[in-house]
Design an enzyme around this catalytic site. Structure first.
Site, short mmCIF file in Angstrom:
data_model
loop_
_atom_site.label_atom_id
_atom_site.label_comp_id
_atom_site.label_asym_id
_atom_site.label_seq_id
_atom_site.Cartn_x
_atom_site.Cartn_y
_atom_site.Cartn_z
N CYS A 88 0.25 3.21 3.63
CA CYS A 88 0.65 2.69 4.95
C CYS A 88 1.62 1.52 4.87
O CYS A 88 2.08 1.02 5.90
CB CYS A 88 -0.59 2.28 5.74
SG CYS A 88 -1.43 0.80 5.10
N ASP B 40 21.34 -7.20 -17.58
CA ASP B 40 21.15 -8.15 -16.48
C ASP B 40 20.10 -9.17 -16.90
O ASP B 40 18.94 -8.83 -17.12
CB ASP B 40 20.70 -7.39 -15.23
CG ASP B 40 20.47 -8.30 -14.03
OD1 ASP B 40 20.64 -9.53 -14.17
OD2 ASP B 40 20.11 -7.78 -12.96
N CYS C 199 -5.70 0.65 5.86
CA CYS C 199 -5.98 2.09 5.82
C CYS C 199 -7.12 2.47 4.88
O CYS C 199 -7.53 3.64 4.83
CB CYS C 199 -4.73 2.87 5.45
SG CYS C 199 -4.25 2.72 3.71
N CYS D 161 -6.57 -1.90 0.54
CA CYS D 161 -5.74 -2.09 1.72
C CYS D 161 -6.66 -2.29 2.93
O CYS D 161 -7.44 -1.38 3.28
CB CYS D 161 -4.84 -0.88 1.95
SG CYS D 161 -3.85 -1.01 3.47
N CYS E 218 0.84 -1.19 0.00
CA CYS E 218 0.00 0.00 0.00
C CYS E 218 0.88 1.24 0.00
O CYS E 218 1.77 1.38 0.85
CB CYS E 218 -0.91 0.00 1.23
SG CYS E 218 -1.86 1.52 1.42
#
EC number: 6.3.5.13
Length: 450
Positions: free
Chosen positions: A209, A356, A231, A228, A206
């Protein structure tokens, strides 16, 4: 327009004509030359076009192509950059090749590299931005996903009046306030079901939070109806909705968006998102549903996006892969195939691919071991890495051929035991393979993406 701009445009157009006439190519150099003479040359074109910009990690090229196809049904000529020249010099080259019509709206739909957006919007002011998604991709070039998102938000902010059409199913597009107004497209096709993303999924914290997001619906990766529980952060209200997946296989999909049924001639959930984004653009510009349907149904395969190449009777489907999320979606699409097929995996690690190659270990190659594939070829400049990954995934060594040389790869494809072949390749491997196939007369264009 200043004398300097006139000179820059003349020099660029002249270089473009020479390269196309005598050398059959050259997508970016004319723009590079024009910029050297006048760094502000794009200012001239900004007033002539309604510019729509498409950016994001995956889906830029097909979303751009579908958007162009649709808008052409309504607005006639639509300028775009089909050669894939999506950095500043390539954008200039695109405009140099155009002949805008007077007394009518001229559209330009431009695919722009995430890292280049801020540079392009220094000079040209788009009227609409389309953000497809942000996934981990070439971290040596872009950094992690939140860095990439900040780059494109900063680029869009230089044209603050222009709305951003965001993928509403992606939490990252709801993580920062923007000076640009936002509209959202997404999926709303399944009843709510409590679930969480796979443990190896990026971007599921989130942004308010930092608790782990939950979902009431997941399409793939971190995309879906997120919220979430700590929150209350949640997916925004969608402005453009896909409400029904009617059918989907490895070569096509049918679906309903905002009450209208449409279809595309490519497979996979990830490509339905591209069609949804293009449809959202069309609806934003009030294109009627019948013209959207005609534009989406136009069956012209885009460079490396499930284009089918016949190699001495082998039907080879070429698919660009460049990061774990995109690869996994391609694997899921391949798994829908109703016929036997062989597999070719080409891995390069040049700058344009990302140097990479560790990302291949996050791809679900293990799924291939469950598909009863009779023959596999590992190729490209990093063929050893690719072969090792496939062996670890469970591909038997007696089914696996390994070679770096692309001429040998093409020769081996002709000997494969199945009529259908999937070729998965990184960006420069696609270019190199297409060049070889053009030299041998199997395709036209070779290095061109158009």
């Amino acid at each position: 327009m200043s004398l300097r701009s006139h000179l820059a445009i003349f020099a660029g157009k002249s270089a473009q004509w020479i390269l196309k006439t005598f050398f059959k190519g050259g997508s970016s150099y004319p723009g590079q030359l024009a910029l050297k003479i006048d760094p502000n040359v794009l200012d001239h074109y900004s007033d002539l076009y309604e510019v729509v910009v498409v950016t994001g990690t995956n889906g830029k090229t097909l979303t751009t192509a579908l958007t162009v196809n649709i808008l052409q049904q309504q607005f006639d000529e639509v300028l775009t950059n089909p050669t894939g020249a999506n950095m500043v010099q390539g954008i200039v080259s695109t405009f140099l090749s155009a002949k805008p019509k007077k007394n009518q709206k001229n559209f330009a739909v431009l695919e722009i590299d995430e890292a280049s957006l801020s540079k392009v919007t220094e000079y040209i002011k788009p009227e609409l931005f389309v953000f497809t998604n942000i996934f981990r991709d070439q971290m040596d070039r872009y950094g992690e996903i939140y860095t990439t998102y900040r780059l494109i938000v900063e680029g869009a902010a230089k044209s603050p009046h222009a709305p951003i059409l965001c993928n509403g199913d992606s939490p990252i597009f709801n993580s920062l306030d923007t000076v640009n107004p936002r509209k959202y497209y997404g999926f709303d096709h399944l009843p709510d079901k409590e679930q969480m993303a796979h443990y190896n999924t990026d971007g599921v914290l989130c942004p308010q939070c930092h608790h782990i997001l939950h979902y009431k619906m997941i399409t793939y990766a971190n995309l879906g109806k997120y919220y979430c529980p700590n929150c209350g952060f949640h997916r925004p209200e969608l402005d453009y909705k896909l409400t029904n997946m009617v059918a989907m296989d490895n070569t096509s999909a049918d679906f309903v968006i905002d009450g209208h049924e449409y279809g595309i001639e490519v497979g996979g959930m990830y490509n339905v998102y591209n069609a949804l984004a293009a449809t959202a653009v069309a609806e934003y510009y009030d294109v009627p549903a019948e013209k959207i349907k005609a534009g989406l149904g136009y069956d012209e395969k885009v460079f490396g996006r499930q284009e089918i190449i016949d190699i001495d009777g082998k039907k080879c489907t070429l698919v660009l892969v460049k990061n774990p999320v995109g690869l996994n979606q391609v694997i899921d699409m391949i798994g829908l195939s109703p016929y036997p097929f062989s597999l070719v995996a080409l891995l390069n690690a040049n700058y344009a691919d990302g140097i990479d190659v560790s990302w291949i270990w996050d791809g679900n190659h293990e799924a291939f071991a469950q598909m009863n594939i009779p023959a596999v070829i590992a190729g490209g400049e990093r063929h050893k890495d690719m072969a090792l990954r496939l062996k670890v995934a469970g591909i038997a060594e007696d089914k696996l051929t390994e070679t770096k040389d692309l001429d040998e790869v093409i020769a081996d494809i002709k000997k494969l035991p199945t009529e259908n072949v999937y070729i998965l390749a990184t960006y420069t491997a696609v270019l190199q393979l297409r060049k070889k196939l053009a030299e041998q007369g199997y395709i036209k264009g070779g290095m061109d993406r158009g």
